[in-house]
Design a protein around this motif. Structure first.
Motif, PDB file in Angstrom:
ATOM      1  N   THR A 246      -8.711   0.222   3.963  1.00  0.00           N
ATOM      2  CA  THR A 246      -9.345   0.636   5.164  1.00  0.00           C
ATOM      3  C   THR A 246      -9.197  -0.024   6.439  1.00  0.00           C
ATOM      4  OG1 THR A 246     -11.392  -0.841   4.483  1.00  0.00           O
ATOM      5  CG2 THR A 246     -11.137   1.678   3.877  1.00  0.00           C
ATOM      6  N   VAL A 247      -8.971  -1.592   6.250  1.00  0.00           N
ATOM      7  CA  VAL A 247      -8.624  -2.210   7.456  1.00  0.00           C
ATOM      8  C   VAL A 247      -7.264  -2.107   8.001  1.00  0.00           C
ATOM      9  CG1 VAL A 247      -8.058  -4.680   8.091  1.00  0.00           C
ATOM     10  CG2 VAL A 247     -10.024  -4.317   6.401  1.00  0.00           C
ATOM     11  N   MET A 248      -6.343  -1.792   7.008  1.00  0.00           N
ATOM     12  CA  MET A 248      -4.969  -1.379   7.500  1.00  0.00           C
ATOM     13  C   MET A 248      -4.943   0.165   8.293  1.00  0.00           C
ATOM     14  SD  MET A 248      -3.211  -4.067   6.990  1.00  0.00           S
ATOM     15  CE  MET A 248      -1.661  -3.668   6.936  1.00  0.00           C
ATOM     16  N   PHE A 249      -5.610   0.898   7.732  1.00  0.00           N
ATOM     17  CA  PHE A 249      -5.824   2.249   8.361  1.00  0.00           C
ATOM     18  C   PHE A 249      -6.429   1.952   9.684  1.00  0.00           C
ATOM     19  CE2 PHE A 249      -5.771   4.912   4.137  1.00  0.00           C
ATOM     20  CZ  PHE A 249      -4.314   5.071   4.202  1.00  0.00           C
ATOM     21  N   ALA A 250      -7.320   1.261   9.821  1.00  0.00           N
ATOM     22  CA  ALA A 250      -8.171   1.033  11.052  1.00  0.00           C
ATOM     23  C   ALA A 250      -7.188   0.636  11.892  1.00  0.00           C
ATOM     24  CB  ALA A 250      -9.201   0.228  10.839  1.00  0.00           C
ATOM     25  N   LEU A 251      -6.510  -0.583  11.765  1.00  0.00           N
ATOM     26  CA  LEU A 251      -5.265  -1.360  12.399  1.00  0.00           C
ATOM     27  C   LEU A 251      -4.426  -0.112  12.881  1.00  0.00           C
ATOM     28  CD1 LEU A 251      -4.634  -3.877  13.864  1.00  0.00           C
ATOM     29  CD2 LEU A 251      -3.599  -4.599  11.718  1.00  0.00           C
TER      30      LEU A 251
ATOM     31  N   ASP B 213      -5.142 -14.098  -4.634  1.00  0.00           N
ATOM     32  CA  ASP B 213      -5.788 -12.815  -5.345  1.00  0.00           C
ATOM     33  C   ASP B 213      -5.508 -11.385  -4.588  1.00  0.00           C
ATOM     34  OD1 ASP B 213      -6.237 -11.690  -7.743  1.00  0.00           O
ATOM     35  OD2 ASP B 213      -8.291 -11.598  -7.184  1.00  0.00           O
ATOM     36  N   VAL B 214      -4.717 -11.378  -3.632  1.00  0.00           N
ATOM     37  CA  VAL B 214      -4.371 -10.095  -2.861  1.00  0.00           C
ATOM     38  C   VAL B 214      -3.328  -9.277  -3.633  1.00  0.00           C
ATOM     39  CG1 VAL B 214      -3.653  -9.223  -0.680  1.00  0.00           C
ATOM     40  CG2 VAL B 214      -5.146 -10.890  -0.567  1.00  0.00           C
ATOM     41  N   LEU B 215      -2.384 -10.114  -4.204  1.00  0.00           N
ATOM     42  CA  LEU B 215      -1.530  -9.555  -5.227  1.00  0.00           C
ATOM     43  C   LEU B 215      -1.256 -10.097  -6.431  1.00  0.00           C
ATOM     44  CD1 LEU B 215       1.765  -9.381  -2.508  1.00  0.00           C
ATOM     45  CD2 LEU B 215       0.458  -7.273  -3.263  1.00  0.00           C
ATOM     46  N   ARG B 216      -0.803  -9.498  -7.306  1.00  0.00           N
ATOM     47  CA  ARG B 216      -0.349 -10.369  -8.575  1.00  0.00           C
ATOM     48  C   ARG B 216       0.853  -9.847  -9.391  1.00  0.00           C
ATOM     49  NH1 ARG B 216      -0.902  -6.386 -12.756  1.00  0.00           N
ATOM     50  NH2 ARG B 216      -2.374  -4.774 -12.264  1.00  0.00           N
TER      51      ARG B 216
ATOM     52  N   LEU C 192       0.922  -1.253   0.189  1.00  0.00           N
ATOM     53  CA  LEU C 192      -0.099   0.028   0.184  1.00  0.00           C
ATOM     54  C   LEU C 192       0.683   1.323   0.058  1.00  0.00           C
ATOM     55  CD1 LEU C 192      -2.686  -1.310   2.442  1.00  0.00           C
ATOM     56  CD2 LEU C 192      -3.078  -0.417   0.219  1.00  0.00           C
ATOM     57  N   GLY C 193       2.001   1.282   0.658  1.00  0.00           N
ATOM     58  CA  GLY C 193       3.013   2.343   0.391  1.00  0.00           C
ATOM     59  C   GLY C 193       3.920   2.161  -0.836  1.00  0.00           C
ATOM     60  N   GLY C 194       3.744   1.488  -1.587  1.00  0.00           N
ATOM     61  CA  GLY C 194       4.351   1.653  -3.063  1.00  0.00           C
ATOM     62  C   GLY C 194       5.439   0.393  -2.884  1.00  0.00           C
TER      63      GLY C 194
ATOM     64  N   GLU D  75      -6.124  -3.870  -2.626  1.00  0.00           N
ATOM     65  CA  GLU D  75      -6.395  -2.701  -2.447  1.00  0.00           C
ATOM     66  C   GLU D  75      -7.627  -2.327  -1.482  1.00  0.00           C
ATOM     67  OE1 GLU D  75      -5.571   0.840  -2.785  1.00  0.00           O
ATOM     68  OE2 GLU D  75      -4.009   0.083  -3.705  1.00  0.00           O
ATOM     69  N   SER D  76      -8.588  -3.291  -1.271  1.00  0.00           N
ATOM     70  CA  SER D  76      -9.568  -2.896  -0.522  1.00  0.00           C
ATOM     71  C   SER D  76      -9.141  -3.145   1.219  1.00  0.00           C
ATOM     72  CB  SER D  76     -10.824  -4.111  -0.925  1.00  0.00           C
ATOM     73  OG  SER D  76     -10.540  -5.364  -0.540  1.00  0.00           O
TER      74      SER D  76
END
Length: 126
Positions: free
Chosen positions: A105-110, A78-81, A47-49, A101-102
């Protein structure tokens, strides 16, 4: 086994897995899929690139075998390709899928939870 009884690590794992297999709890099922430390940290870095194996390895300080295993698992889920490197080199890159990518929001909440309760608690103990 009753509450308070001591159990071996293997027994706890067996109980956990058998309970999870019988549940339809989306949290438990999600944790079974991607809930280990390294997988979540890989998603955080993606997510950070981060895109290349070497980037993940240097960011995380994880062994090659563990990283390779987790990246393969995230691709199979199918989280990464994998795709050809964006710079045209012979390397391949890992990119987040829509499913990956979805998790933003989970990672931001954590992250927020950690900032609010873990970092704050650690700072107050100093």
């Amino acid at each position: 086994m009753r509450f308070g009884d001591r159990a071996t690590r293997e027994e706890v794992g067996l109980v956990y897995r058998s309970q999870t297999a019988q549940t339809m709890c989306p949290i438990a099922l999600s944790l079974d899929e991607i809930g280990d430390r390294w997988s979540l940290l890989i998603v955080r870095d993606a997510l950070g690139g981060a895109r290349r194996f070497g980037e993940f390895r240097s960011n995380l300080g994880v062994g090659r075998n563990v990283l390779s295993s987790r990246l393969s698992k995230l691709v199979s889920l199918d989280v990464l390709r994998m795709q050809p490197a964006s710079d045209g080199s012979v390397y391949r890159e890992y990119v987040l899928t829509e499913k990956g990518e979805s998790l933003r929001t989970v990672m931001f909440a954590l992250q927020r939870w950690g900032e609010d309760f873990i970092l704050t608690s650690a700072a107050s103990r100093r």
